[in-house]
Design a protein around this motif. Structure first.
Motif, PDB file in Angstrom:
ATOM      1  N   ALA A  66       0.843  -1.211   0.000  1.00 21.98           N
ATOM      2  CA  ALA A  66       0.000   0.000   0.000  1.00 21.98           C
ATOM      3  C   ALA A  66       0.871   1.250   0.000  1.00 21.98           C
ATOM      4  O   ALA A  66       0.551   2.240  -0.691  1.00 21.98           O
ATOM      5  N   SER A  67       1.982   1.213   0.736  1.00 16.90           N
ATOM      6  CA  SER A  67       2.864   2.381   0.792  1.00 16.90           C
ATOM      7  C   SER A  67       3.552   2.617  -0.543  1.00 16.90           C
ATOM      8  O   SER A  67       3.705   3.769  -0.981  1.00 16.90           O
ATOM      9  N   GLU A  68       3.986   1.553  -1.209  1.00 13.26           N
ATOM     10  CA  GLU A  68       4.605   1.704  -2.529  1.00 13.26           C
ATOM     11  C   GLU A  68       3.605   2.276  -3.538  1.00 13.26           C
ATOM     12  O   GLU A  68       3.947   3.145  -4.340  1.00 13.26           O
ATOM     13  N   THR A  69       2.376   1.786  -3.494  1.00 10.17           N
ATOM     14  CA  THR A  69       1.332   2.293  -4.397  1.00 10.17           C
ATOM     15  C   THR A  69       1.085   3.778  -4.143  1.00 10.17           C
ATOM     16  O   THR A  69       0.987   4.572  -5.096  1.00 10.17           O
ATOM     17  N   ALA A  70       1.045   4.159  -2.858  1.00  9.80           N
ATOM     18  CA  ALA A  70       0.819   5.564  -2.518  1.00  9.80           C
ATOM     19  C   ALA A  70       1.991   6.427  -2.976  1.00  9.80           C
ATOM     20  O   ALA A  70       1.787   7.521  -3.534  1.00  9.80           O
ATOM     21  N   GLY A  71       3.216   5.953  -2.768  1.00  9.78           N
ATOM     22  CA  GLY A  71       4.394   6.714  -3.199  1.00  9.78           C
ATOM     23  C   GLY A  71       4.433   6.911  -4.699  1.00  9.78           C
ATOM     24  O   GLY A  71       4.709   8.020  -5.189  1.00  9.78           O
ATOM     25  N   LYS A  72       4.135   5.847  -5.438  1.00 10.55           N
ATOM     26  CA  LYS A  72       4.110   5.948  -6.912  1.00 10.55           C
ATOM     27  C   LYS A  72       2.988   6.877  -7.378  1.00 10.55           C
ATOM     28  O   LYS A  72       3.162   7.660  -8.315  1.00 10.55           O
ATOM     29  N   GLY A  73       1.850   6.783  -6.728  1.00 13.27           N
ATOM     30  CA  GLY A  73       0.712   7.639  -7.089  1.00 13.27           C
ATOM     31  C   GLY A  73       1.020   9.108  -6.847  1.00 13.27           C
ATOM     32  O   GLY A  73       0.720   9.968  -7.693  1.00 13.27           O
ATOM     33  N   LEU A  74       1.634   9.420  -5.708  1.00 16.56           N
ATOM     34  CA  LEU A  74       1.993  10.808  -5.394  1.00 16.56           C
ATOM     35  C   LEU A  74       3.035  11.329  -6.384  1.00 16.56           C
ATOM     36  O   LEU A  74       2.952  12.466  -6.847  1.00 16.56           O
ATOM     37  N   ALA A  80       6.271  16.099  -4.770  1.00 15.89           N
ATOM     38  CA  ALA A  80       7.634  15.767  -4.347  1.00 15.89           C
ATOM     39  C   ALA A  80       7.627  14.803  -3.159  1.00 15.89           C
ATOM     40  O   ALA A  80       8.585  14.053  -2.949  1.00 15.89           O
ATOM     41  N   THR A  81       6.530  14.809  -2.416  1.00 16.78           N
ATOM     42  CA  THR A  81       6.451  13.912  -1.256  1.00 16.78           C
ATOM     43  C   THR A  81       6.392  12.441  -1.667  1.00 16.78           C
ATOM     44  O   THR A  81       6.694  11.564  -0.866  1.00 16.78           O
ATOM     45  N   GLY A  82       6.026  12.171  -2.904  1.00 17.32           N
ATOM     46  CA  GLY A  82       5.974  10.781  -3.374  1.00 17.32           C
ATOM     47  C   GLY A  82       7.343  10.135  -3.346  1.00 17.32           C
ATOM     48  O   GLY A  82       7.503   8.999  -2.880  1.00 17.32           O
ATOM     49  N   ALA A  83       8.376  10.844  -3.823  1.00 14.10           N
ATOM     50  CA  ALA A  83       9.742  10.307  -3.802  1.00 14.10           C
ATOM     51  C   ALA A  83      10.227  10.146  -2.364  1.00 14.10           C
ATOM     52  O   ALA A  83      10.882   9.150  -2.027  1.00 14.10           O
ATOM     53  N   ALA A  84       9.906  11.115  -1.525  1.00 13.75           N
ATOM     54  CA  ALA A  84      10.304  11.026  -0.118  1.00 13.75           C
ATOM     55  C   ALA A  84       9.613   9.850   0.563  1.00 13.75           C
ATOM     56  O   ALA A  84      10.213   9.128   1.364  1.00 13.75           O
ATOM     57  N   PHE A  85       8.364   9.641   0.232  1.00 14.55           N
ATOM     58  CA  PHE A  85       7.594   8.524   0.803  1.00 14.55           C
ATOM     59  C   PHE A  85       8.231   7.191   0.408  1.00 14.55           C
ATOM     60  O   PHE A  85       8.390   6.294   1.230  1.00 14.55           O
ATOM     61  N   THR A  86       8.619   7.086  -0.862  1.00  7.18           N
ATOM     62  CA  THR A  86       9.254   5.868  -1.347  1.00  7.18           C
ATOM     63  C   THR A  86      10.603   5.652  -0.650  1.00  7.18           C
ATOM     64  O   THR A  86      10.975   4.524  -0.316  1.00  7.18           O
ATOM     65  N   GLU A  87      11.349   6.728  -0.398  1.00  8.31           N
ATOM     66  CA  GLU A  87      12.629   6.622   0.303  1.00  8.31           C
ATOM     67  C   GLU A  87      12.430   6.148   1.739  1.00  8.31           C
ATOM     68  O   GLU A  87      13.200   5.340   2.249  1.00  8.31           O
ATOM     69  N   VAL A  88      11.380   6.641   2.388  1.00  9.54           N
ATOM     70  CA  VAL A  88      11.077   6.220   3.756  1.00  9.54           C
ATOM     71  C   VAL A  88      10.786   4.713   3.795  1.00  9.54           C
ATOM     72  O   VAL A  88      11.207   4.010   4.720  1.00  9.54           O
TER      73      VAL A  88
END
Length: 143
Positions: A66-74, A80-88
């Motif tokens: 779910a987190s990967e899907t959210a990061g890719k979607g953002l 810019a928070t999408g890349a940060a989310f994926t890094e987290v």
């Protein structure tokens, strides 16, 4: 004082101290040894580490998809928070792996400690018996 004399005195002092354990000797509460580890205590700690390791792996990954899907979607929507989310997510996975390795190390080490303690105790007992002809090796044998 020579090494042999000093070593002999230290062995005699240790033997005297060990012979008092269970009586009035020792530095802990009356009748207690300085260092006591019971097999059931080691087993309990090892079991807890093993259980944490087994439960942490699936639990630590439960939100990954779910987190990967959210990061890719953002990221796809230009945030810019999408890349940060994926890094987290990547950092979280590394931390979970480190904790899993630590738990496995604790569990494995305690299993080894439990098995080797008996032979170490026997070695110490043999070495601390007064014997003027016997020389003490520098380290206990490992099995």
């Amino acid at each position: 004082m020579s090494f042999e004399q000093e070593w002999g005195e230290l062995k005699a002092a240790a033997a005297m101290r060990l012979s008092q354990v269970g009586g009035a000797g020792g530095s802990g509460p009356e009748g207690s040894a300085d260092f006591v580890v019971k097999d059931d205590e080691l087993g309990g700690i090892g079991h807890a580490a093993f259980g944490l390791c087994n439960n942490l792996e699936p639990t630590g990954k439960h939100a990954k998809t779910a987190s990967e899907t959210a990061g890719k979607g953002l990221t796809g929507d230009g945030f810019a928070t999408g890349a940060a989310f994926t890094e987290v997510i990547g950092t979280w996975e590394k931390q979970v792996k480190s904790l899993l390795q630590a738990c496995a190390h604790i569990s494995n080490h305690l299993d080894y400690t439990k098995k080797s303690r008996k032979s170490d105790d026997e070695w110490l007992e043999t070495q601390l018996r007064p014997s003027p002809r016997m020389r003490m090796p520098l380290s206990p044998p490992r099995s």
